[in-house]
Design a protein around this motif. Structure first.
Motif, PDB file in Angstrom:
ATOM      1  N   ASN A 215      60.052   0.286  29.080  1.00 64.62           N
ATOM      2  CA  ASN A 215      59.328  -0.588  29.992  1.00 64.62           C
ATOM      3  C   ASN A 215      59.453  -0.072  31.423  1.00 64.62           C
ATOM      4  OD1 ASN A 215      58.200  -2.613  28.342  1.00 64.62           O
ATOM      5  ND2 ASN A 215      60.166  -3.653  28.158  1.00 64.62           N
ATOM      6  N   PRO A 216      58.397  -0.235  32.242  1.00 57.17           N
ATOM      7  CA  PRO A 216      58.468   0.223  33.637  1.00 57.17           C
ATOM      8  C   PRO A 216      59.310  -0.723  34.485  1.00 57.17           C
ATOM      9  CG  PRO A 216      56.373  -0.861  33.222  1.00 57.17           C
ATOM     10  CD  PRO A 216      57.074  -0.796  31.897  1.00 57.17           C
ATOM     11  N   PRO A 217      59.844  -0.239  35.606  1.00 51.86           N
ATOM     12  CA  PRO A 217      60.625  -1.112  36.486  1.00 51.86           C
ATOM     13  C   PRO A 217      59.742  -2.168  37.139  1.00 51.86           C
ATOM     14  CG  PRO A 217      60.328   1.064  37.467  1.00 51.86           C
ATOM     15  CD  PRO A 217      59.794   1.151  36.078  1.00 51.86           C
ATOM     16  N   ASN A 218      60.332  -3.302  37.447  1.00 48.77           N
ATOM     17  CA  ASN A 218      59.642  -4.398  38.118  1.00 48.77           C
ATOM     18  C   ASN A 218      59.772  -4.200  39.627  1.00 48.77           C
ATOM     19  OD1 ASN A 218      58.686  -6.802  39.142  1.00 48.77           O
ATOM     20  ND2 ASN A 218      60.148  -8.111  38.062  1.00 48.77           N
ATOM     21  N   PRO A 219      58.670  -3.932  40.316  1.00 48.14           N
ATOM     22  CA  PRO A 219      58.758  -3.669  41.765  1.00 48.14           C
ATOM     23  C   PRO A 219      59.203  -4.889  42.568  1.00 48.14           C
ATOM     24  CG  PRO A 219      56.468  -3.847  41.063  1.00 48.14           C
ATOM     25  CD  PRO A 219      57.287  -3.842  39.815  1.00 48.14           C
ATOM     26  N   ASP A 220      59.093  -6.078  41.975  1.00 46.28           N
ATOM     27  CA  ASP A 220      59.467  -7.303  42.691  1.00 46.28           C
ATOM     28  C   ASP A 220      60.894  -7.749  42.397  1.00 46.28           C
ATOM     29  OD1 ASP A 220      56.892  -7.515  43.805  1.00 46.28           O
ATOM     30  OD2 ASP A 220      56.140  -8.485  41.988  1.00 46.28           O
ATOM     31  N   PHE A 221      61.630  -6.954  41.610  1.00 46.72           N
ATOM     32  CA  PHE A 221      62.990  -7.366  41.252  1.00 46.72           C
ATOM     33  C   PHE A 221      63.893  -7.296  42.481  1.00 46.72           C
ATOM     34  CE2 PHE A 221      67.325  -6.357  39.861  1.00 46.72           C
ATOM     35  CZ  PHE A 221      67.571  -7.451  39.044  1.00 46.72           C
ATOM     36  N   VAL A 222      64.739  -8.334  42.620  1.00 44.69           N
ATOM     37  CA  VAL A 222      65.696  -8.416  43.719  1.00 44.69           C
ATOM     38  C   VAL A 222      67.092  -8.499  43.126  1.00 44.69           C
ATOM     39  CG1 VAL A 222      66.473  -9.770  45.709  1.00 44.69           C
ATOM     40  CG2 VAL A 222      64.019  -9.596  45.204  1.00 44.69           C
ATOM     41  N   GLU A 223      68.002  -7.700  43.645  1.00 44.86           N
ATOM     42  CA  GLU A 223      69.374  -7.743  43.151  1.00 44.86           C
ATOM     43  C   GLU A 223      69.926  -9.160  43.273  1.00 44.86           C
ATOM     44  OE1 GLU A 223      71.025  -5.566  41.545  1.00 44.86           O
ATOM     45  OE2 GLU A 223      69.576  -3.930  41.754  1.00 44.86           O
ATOM     46  N   GLY A 224      70.622  -9.583  42.234  1.00 45.40           N
ATOM     47  CA  GLY A 224      71.132 -10.955  42.181  1.00 45.40           C
ATOM     48  C   GLY A 224      70.329 -11.821  41.241  1.00 45.40           C
ATOM     49  N   GLN A 225      69.093 -11.383  40.944  1.00 46.20           N
ATOM     50  CA  GLN A 225      68.288 -12.074  39.943  1.00 46.20           C
ATOM     51  C   GLN A 225      68.857 -11.794  38.552  1.00 46.20           C
ATOM     52  OE1 GLN A 225      64.265 -10.517  40.757  1.00 46.20           O
ATOM     53  NE2 GLN A 225      63.606 -12.624  41.049  1.00 46.20           N
ATOM     54  N   ASP A 226      68.379 -12.576  37.568  1.00 44.54           N
ATOM     55  CA  ASP A 226      68.716 -12.297  36.181  1.00 44.54           C
ATOM     56  C   ASP A 226      68.296 -10.859  35.870  1.00 44.54           C
ATOM     57  OD1 ASP A 226      68.931 -12.153  33.425  1.00 44.54           O
ATOM     58  OD2 ASP A 226      67.870 -14.020  33.027  1.00 44.54           O
ATOM     59  N   PRO A 227      69.223  -9.995  35.406  1.00 38.48           N
ATOM     60  CA  PRO A 227      68.875  -8.597  35.117  1.00 38.48           C
ATOM     61  C   PRO A 227      67.727  -8.433  34.126  1.00 38.48           C
ATOM     62  CG  PRO A 227      71.257  -8.922  35.072  1.00 38.48           C
ATOM     63  CD  PRO A 227      70.646 -10.289  35.182  1.00 38.48           C
ATOM     64  N   PHE A 228      67.445  -9.478  33.357  1.00 34.93           N
ATOM     65  CA  PHE A 228      66.322  -9.419  32.420  1.00 34.93           C
ATOM     66  C   PHE A 228      65.020  -9.066  33.133  1.00 34.93           C
ATOM     67  CE2 PHE A 228      62.782 -11.681  30.304  1.00 34.93           C
ATOM     68  CZ  PHE A 228      62.811 -11.052  29.074  1.00 34.93           C
ATOM     69  N   HIS A 229      64.906  -9.491  34.403  1.00 36.59           N
ATOM     70  CA  HIS A 229      63.661  -9.287  35.146  1.00 36.59           C
ATOM     71  C   HIS A 229      63.606  -7.935  35.856  1.00 36.59           C
ATOM     72  CE1 HIS A 229      62.503 -13.368  34.249  1.00 36.59           C
ATOM     73  NE2 HIS A 229      63.625 -13.829  34.760  1.00 36.59           N
ATOM     74  N   ARG A 230      64.571  -7.046  35.599  1.00 41.20           N
ATOM     75  CA  ARG A 230      64.571  -5.731  36.226  1.00 41.20           C
ATOM     76  C   ARG A 230      63.394  -4.877  35.715  1.00 41.20           C
ATOM     77  NH1 ARG A 230      68.473  -2.990  38.906  1.00 41.20           N
ATOM     78  NH2 ARG A 230      70.009  -4.577  38.393  1.00 41.20           N
ATOM     79  N   TRP A 231      62.915  -5.189  34.514  1.00 42.73           N
ATOM     80  CA  TRP A 231      61.841  -4.418  33.892  1.00 42.73           C
ATOM     81  C   TRP A 231      60.636  -5.312  33.589  1.00 42.73           C
ATOM     82  CZ3 TRP A 231      63.571   0.332  34.396  1.00 42.73           C
ATOM     83  CH2 TRP A 231      64.952   0.561  34.318  1.00 42.73           C
ATOM     84  N   LEU A 232      59.449  -4.730  33.643  1.00 37.07           N
ATOM     85  CA  LEU A 232      58.241  -5.432  33.218  1.00 37.07           C
ATOM     86  C   LEU A 232      58.101  -5.268  31.710  1.00 37.07           C
ATOM     87  CD1 LEU A 232      55.765  -4.273  36.020  1.00 37.07           C
ATOM     88  CD2 LEU A 232      56.971  -6.467  35.865  1.00 37.07           C
ATOM     89  N   MET A 233      57.912  -6.359  30.996  1.00 39.68           N
ATOM     90  CA  MET A 233      57.882  -6.309  29.530  1.00 39.68           C
ATOM     91  C   MET A 233      56.510  -5.836  29.027  1.00 39.68           C
ATOM     92  SD  MET A 233      60.081  -9.744  28.686  1.00 39.68           S
ATOM     93  CE  MET A 233      59.940  -9.551  26.906  1.00 39.68           C
ATOM     94  N   LEU A 234      56.163  -4.637  29.416  1.00 38.52           N
ATOM     95  CA  LEU A 234      54.835  -4.099  29.101  1.00 38.52           C
ATOM     96  C   LEU A 234      54.704  -3.720  27.633  1.00 38.52           C
ATOM     97  CD1 LEU A 234      52.091  -3.162  30.251  1.00 38.52           C
ATOM     98  CD2 LEU A 234      53.151  -0.929  30.670  1.00 38.52           C
ATOM     99  N   TYR A 235      55.796  -3.256  27.033  1.00 34.50           N
ATOM    100  CA  TYR A 235      55.716  -2.705  25.684  1.00 34.50           C
ATOM    101  C   TYR A 235      56.377  -3.568  24.611  1.00 34.50           C
ATOM    102  CZ  TYR A 235      54.013   1.492  27.977  1.00 34.50           C
ATOM    103  OH  TYR A 235      53.270   2.386  28.711  1.00 34.50           O
ATOM    104  N   ASN A 236      56.867  -4.744  24.987  1.00 39.37           N
ATOM    105  CA  ASN A 236      57.451  -5.607  23.952  1.00 39.37           C
ATOM    106  C   ASN A 236      57.035  -7.069  24.076  1.00 39.37           C
ATOM    107  OD1 ASN A 236      58.987  -5.811  26.294  1.00 39.37           O
ATOM    108  ND2 ASN A 236      60.936  -6.011  25.234  1.00 39.37           N
ATOM    109  N   THR A 237      55.926  -7.309  24.771  1.00 39.60           N
ATOM    110  CA  THR A 237      55.370  -8.662  24.773  1.00 39.60           C
ATOM    111  C   THR A 237      53.881  -8.614  25.096  1.00 39.60           C
ATOM    112  OG1 THR A 237      55.732 -10.925  25.593  1.00 39.60           O
ATOM    113  CG2 THR A 237      55.778  -9.192  27.222  1.00 39.60           C
ATOM    114  N   ASP A 238      53.141  -9.552  24.510  1.00 38.72           N
ATOM    115  CA  ASP A 238      51.717  -9.741  24.803  1.00 38.72           C
ATOM    116  C   ASP A 238      50.896  -8.477  24.580  1.00 38.72           C
ATOM    117  OD1 ASP A 238      49.518 -11.294  25.533  1.00 38.72           O
ATOM    118  OD2 ASP A 238      49.695 -10.773  27.669  1.00 38.72           O
TER     119      ASP A 238
END
Length: 546
Positions: A215-238
């Motif tokens: 999965n590609p990195p999430n450009p809007d991810f901010v340190e301190g957020q849930d690490p789950f959101h570090r990546w965009l779920m492009l290849y394993n959802t929808d």
């Protein structure tokens, strides 16, 4: 009434079975407990009961890790008890909807036990098995919803298996036709027992990229957020391929529909409107062949302001395909309760909003009495989400606490020790106490709004018309069968004068969140702070009295 009236115009009530009613004193709710409370549900006025998972399970994720899709966990009862519940519900005019969990099984399910036994086993390809990366680590960068990599190494066979949630919940391989056939047979098993439909768990995630790309990195991810959101779920959802599976599920369910009653599929889909509406399955011929109700969770996530909700409703109505049935949700077993999110006063506004918008409303057990989230001490935490990600406030125990029935011991939920602690206010904040307050309680408001929704065709099946109002007021009309009802919701802390142009001739208050509101309007209408009203005409009320 048409065959689909019950789910298009009715009200769905979600029961988290561990927490609704315990019948045997073990502190865990069960099917016999639900059966004992059916008359309460009838008195509330709902049309269908959605029951969260009740299948055999090791309970690593409280029933979402299923070891047998075609039986009942002994904690909840038996198949005979389930059949009795369905029969009793149907005799009272209530429908029964079950959770269908197609994405994964328990790691103790016989299918997975076989699958992991050897690379050559015939069920190996029923799950997602991959060789390690060149460095010996996971095959790609996919992460689990519950924390850490979405891959666990199986030392005995030297491969990793994929799991979108806990390692005890291995993902099924929906690209395998045998898996599809087996899971469709699960649907048929319950449909033959009289089930009226299914809420399909994490529907958008059930098929994964065939190449298992990172999965590609999430450009809007901010340190301190849930690490789950570090990546965009492009290849394993929808993924686009999921739509074919949805259409296949729909055909299985439709085969059990008839001219008297259609079965329903409800999809759990945390997606923006543009993607959500794709799950209605509009085909080239203009027919809808997907899930009838892709869950619309936007009221859970949106900022609680009149202008924001006005925009949200307009956008949703504009995005719906022709003939699609809308739906709205205020809360569920995964999200904080509405009364905790917005407060008790605004929760009354929320109730009026939910029950007067166009579409199928879903109620979460206990919201009808204004139950709030219960703080759970660290040593009492049950939810694996919180245990795996401590300190992030992701635990779901607070919104899953036992139903507050009465001032009796353990709130009338159990004769034993409840599996989760009760709210501090259970002795005064319960169904029994609110049933005696027929004017001012939250329960009285819900019952009145549900009864009004049934009685007024414009609310039950009319169209939606957005109206312009002041900044802190949300205004809209419901029109149908010669009726025009106006809903005015004051989100502000100040009184709000209403323009006479918004009101029908001979206006009358059909419902208000303020128990002190008079029925007849004398002079200009001024909403009290945090007041909502449903306004009709005198002729409308007279028509419903006949």
């Amino acid at each position: 009434m048409s065959a689909d009236t019950w789910w298009k115009n009715g009200i769905v009530y979600q029961i988290y079975p561990r927490s609704f009613q315990d019948s045997n004193g073990d502190g865990i709710g069960d099917l016999d407990g639900i059966r004992a409370r059916l008359d309460y549900l009838v008195s509330l006025g709902i049309d269908a009961v959605w029951i969260s998972p009740i299948y055999p399970s090791p309970m690593a994720d409280f029933g979402y890790d299923i070891s047998d899709f075609c039986d009942i966990d002994p904690r909840f009862g038996t198949l005979d008890g389930f059949d009795a519940l369905v029969g009793d519900a149907h005799s009272r005019g209530l429908r029964v909807i079950l959770d269908f969990v197609p994405n994964h099984t328990s790691d103790r399910h016989p299918w997975f036990v076989q699958s992991r036994s050897a690379r050559s086993d015939r069920r190996r390809n029923w799950y997602l098995w991959r060789d390690p990366a060149p460095d010996g680590g996971p095959p790609n960068n996919w992460v689990s919803n519950f924390g850490g990599p979405a891959w666990t190494l199986d030392p005995s066979t030297g491969q990793y298996y994929g799991h979108s949630f806990l390692k005890e919940q291995p993902d099924l391989n929906w690209r395998n036709p045998e898996v599809r056939a087996a899971m469709y047979e699960v649907l048929r098993f319950w449909l033959r027992r009289g089930v009226d439909g299914f809420r399909v768990d994490v529907l958008s995630q059930i098929i994964k990229d065939a190449q298992f790309r990172d999965n590609p990195p999430n450009p809007d991810f901010v340190e301190g957020q849930d690490p789950f959101h570090r990546w965009l779920m492009l290849y394993n959802t929808d993924l686009p391929e999921v739509q074919q599976i949805v259409a296949e599920m729909r055909r299985v369910v439709d085969a059990f529909s008839d001219t008297h009653s259609s079965r329903v599929l409800i999809g759990e889909l945390y997606l923006p409107f543009a993607r959500l509406v794709a799950y209605y399955g509009l085909n080239a011929q203009g027919a809808l062949e997907g899930v009838q109700l892709p869950f619309n969770f936007q009221l859970i996530a949106t900022e609680w302001q009149a202008a924001r909700i006005d925009r949200l409703v307009r956008d949703y109505e504009a995005a719906l395909p022709p003939g699609a049935a809308p739906n709205w949700v205020l809360g569920n077993h995964d999200k904080p309760r509405i009364a905790s999110r917005v407060g008790q006063q605004m929760a009354r506004i929320a109730a009026m909003l939910l029950l007067t918008l166009r579409g199928t409303p879903t109620l979460y057990y206990g919201d009808e009495i204004g139950m709030t989230d219960v703080p759970i001490p660290a040593d009492e935490v049950q939810d694996p989400f919180e245990k795996n990600k401590p300190g992030m406030g992701l635990g779901r125990d607070p919104e899953r606490t036992p139903m507050q029935w009465s001032a009796a011991a353990s709130a009338g939920f159990t004769t034993g020790t409840p599996w989760l602690r009760l709210a501090a206010d259970w002795r005064t904040h319960n169904v029994e106490a609110q049933s005696h307050d027929e004017a001012g309680s939250m329960l009285a408001l819900y019952r009145h709004l549900i009864a009004l929704r049934r009685a007024q065709p414009a609310l039950n099946r009319g169209s939606y018309e957005a109206l312009a109002a002041e900044d802190e007021v949300l205004a809209y009309a419901r029109n149908g069968e010669g009726q025009r009802l106006v809903v005015l919701l004051n989100f502000g802390a100040a009184s709000a004068p209403m323009s006479p142009a918004l009101l029908p001739r001979q206006p009358i208050v059909l419902a208000s969140t303020d128990p002190a509101r008079a029925e007849f309007i004398k002079g200009p209408l001024v909403l009290a702070p945090y007041e909502g009203v449903v306004i009709g005409a005198v002729v409308d009320k007279a028509a419903t009295m006949r």
